[in-house]
Design an enzyme around this catalytic site. Structure first.
Site, PDB file in Angstrom:
ATOM      1  N   GLU A 213      -2.728   7.594  -5.007  1.00 35.44           N
ATOM      2  CA  GLU A 213      -3.089   6.646  -6.441  1.00 35.44           C
ATOM      3  C   GLU A 213      -4.341   6.831  -6.663  1.00 35.44           C
ATOM      4  O   GLU A 213      -4.904   6.514  -7.980  1.00 35.44           O
ATOM      5  CB  GLU A 213      -2.474   5.466  -6.122  1.00 35.44           C
ATOM      6  CG  GLU A 213      -3.148   4.603  -5.185  1.00 35.44           C
ATOM      7  CD  GLU A 213      -2.682   3.042  -5.299  1.00 35.44           C
ATOM      8  OE1 GLU A 213      -1.643   2.857  -5.592  1.00 35.44           O
ATOM      9  OE2 GLU A 213      -3.503   2.168  -5.024  1.00 35.44           O
TER      10      GLU A 213
ATOM     11  N   ARG B 157       0.794  -1.191  -0.063  1.00 35.05           N
ATOM     12  CA  ARG B 157      -0.060  -0.014  -0.046  1.00 35.05           C
ATOM     13  C   ARG B 157       0.992   1.248   0.141  1.00 35.05           C
ATOM     14  O   ARG B 157       1.996   1.268   0.752  1.00 35.05           O
ATOM     15  CB  ARG B 157      -0.716   0.227   1.224  1.00 35.05           C
ATOM     16  CG  ARG B 157      -2.097  -0.843   1.405  1.00 35.05           C
ATOM     17  CD  ARG B 157      -3.155  -0.401   0.229  1.00 35.05           C
ATOM     18  NE  ARG B 157      -4.135  -1.447   0.248  1.00 35.05           N
ATOM     19  CZ  ARG B 157      -4.361  -2.528  -0.706  1.00 35.05           C
ATOM     20  NH1 ARG B 157      -3.304  -2.795  -1.570  1.00 35.05           N
ATOM     21  NH2 ARG B 157      -5.316  -3.209  -0.565  1.00 35.05           N
TER      22      ARG B 157
ATOM     23  N   HIS C 199      -0.995  -0.157  -9.831  1.00 37.54           N
ATOM     24  CA  HIS C 199      -1.644  -1.143  -8.703  1.00 37.54           C
ATOM     25  C   HIS C 199      -2.360  -2.515  -9.655  1.00 37.54           C
ATOM     26  O   HIS C 199      -3.521  -2.814  -9.546  1.00 37.54           O
ATOM     27  CB  HIS C 199      -2.929  -0.546  -8.075  1.00 37.54           C
ATOM     28  CG  HIS C 199      -3.176  -1.244  -6.838  1.00 37.54           C
ATOM     29  ND1 HIS C 199      -3.350  -0.347  -5.677  1.00 37.54           N
ATOM     30  CD2 HIS C 199      -3.091  -2.459  -6.365  1.00 37.54           C
ATOM     31  CE1 HIS C 199      -3.733  -1.365  -4.450  1.00 37.54           C
ATOM     32  NE2 HIS C 199      -3.503  -2.503  -5.238  1.00 37.54           N
TER      33      HIS C 199
END
Ligand code: NAI
Length: 329
Positions: free
Chosen positions: A262, A233, A294
């Site tokens: 993000e 993360r 991601h």
């Protein structure tokens, strides 16, 4: 049970629709809009909503869903740091997730980032296409016999540890709860891991305790020329301090699949827009930083497992069975 899928991409619809016949009694509606306070009203008439890692499920949004009569939030992902679990509990909404749908998918992407950032394959590919066969700027380091430091040896961290061992690396790790099955791994303190590792790969969840665990102080303890990879993360790294460390030439390479800020970008095509985030722009400007959007989870196997477990979670809820994948405050 009617489920409203927020933030749907074509691959979500494909993988979920394929297995729907195995789950009688469940109806699905897919919408592209993601979940925000403004879009919560679309859930009226749905007992459940399904959301992904980039959803805003903060307290006001969860409460808005509660007012629409939603009883179940199905996360089609493992992490749940984006959900206000206390608000969900207060609204009588159960939250179910998909733990460990394919740890190898994420670990293999972490190693892909290590290899790309280290050996500059992304640049070499473009150079060769331009008939530029010079090797300037492409030098890497051997991983063989170097030390890999794994922070968090849950499902993904264990998979990454096995991959690093396969590369002939010495593997050390830090975790609050060491894993007894990893007999080839030496557990050390976080300080020792930072000091000894040539490659540091982050695999612990984002919590109050881990937020900004990579900061000026911890970067200062790392070896010069370390490779840092984050597929967990973005909030684990204090980005401003990372940028300062990159400017100080601390890192040989940095690979980021996740980063702070993000949420507004990830999974969207922004190629025609002028980005307002200076942080991401600054990270992208460094020659030794490689970023992906991601996508660690993004394999056929992982998407199949996500769809199956999400609908099993829904069926368990619908049929009053024990909720093995529930997360609570
Ligand atoms: P897991 O729950 O199996 O393992 C997490 C490990 O971190 C556990 O062993 C736990 O003891 C450890 N841990 C917790 N707090 C810690 C601390 N303060 N210091 C050190 N270790 C600590 O989770 P899993 O499945 O391995 O996933 C790890 C993370 O990967 C998730 O939390 C998620 O944020 C991220 N992820 C990223 C994906 C991507 O597409 N890039 C996809 C899936 C997960």
């Amino acid at each position: 049970m009617k489920i409203l899928f927020y933030g749907t991409k074509n691959y979500d619809e494909r993988f979920f629709s394929r297995i729907l016949p195995d789950f009688p009694g469940i109806e699905m509606k897919f919408i592209e809009a993601n979940i925000y306070e403004e879009t919560a009203s679309l859930a009226r008439g749905y007992e459940a909503i399904c959301a992904f890692v980039n959803a805003d499920l903060s307290a006001p949004v969860v409460r808005a869903l509660g007012r629409e009569g939603v009883k179940l939030i199905l996360l089609r992902c493992a992490g749940y740091n984006n959900v206000d679990l206390a608000a969900a509990r207060d609204c009588g909404i159960s939250v179910l997730r998909v733990p460990g749908y394919s740890p190898e998918a994420v670990a293999e992407h972490a190693m892909a980032l290590v290899l790309t950032a280290n050996r500059h394959t992304h640049k070499a590919y473009i150079k060769c296409r331009e008939n530029n066969f010079a090797l300037n700027g492409l030098m890497g380091i051997n991983l063989y016999r170097k030390t890999a430091g794994i922070v968090g040896t849950g499902k993904i961290g264990q998979a990454m540890a096995r991959i690093c061992r396969g590369f002939g690396m010495k593997v050390i790790a830090y975790d609050l709860y060491p894993c007894k099955d990893l007999d080839f791994v030496t557990y050390v303190s976080l300080d020792e891991l930072l000091r000894e590792s040539d490659l540091i790969s982050l695999h612990c969840p984002l919590t109050e305790e881990t937020r900004h665990m990579i900061n000026e102080e911890s970067i200062g303890k790392m070896k010069d020329g370390v490779i840092l990879v984050n597929t967990s993360r973005g909030g684990l790294i204090k980005t401003e301090d990372l940028i300062a460390g990159i400017r100080d030439h601390k890192f040989f390479a940095v690979g980021l699949d996740v980063y702070e800020e993000e949420t507004d970008f990830v999974y969207e095509d922004m190629s025609e827009r002028i980005l307002q985030s200076s942080t991401i722009q600054r990270l992208l400007s460094f020659p030794n930083v490689t970023m992906t959007s991601h996508q660690g989870f993004f394999t056929e196997e992982a998407l199949s497992n996500i769809a199956e477990t999400t609908l099993e979670n829904a069926a368990d809820f619908m049929n009053g069975k024990p909720l093995k994948n529930q997360v609570t405050a």
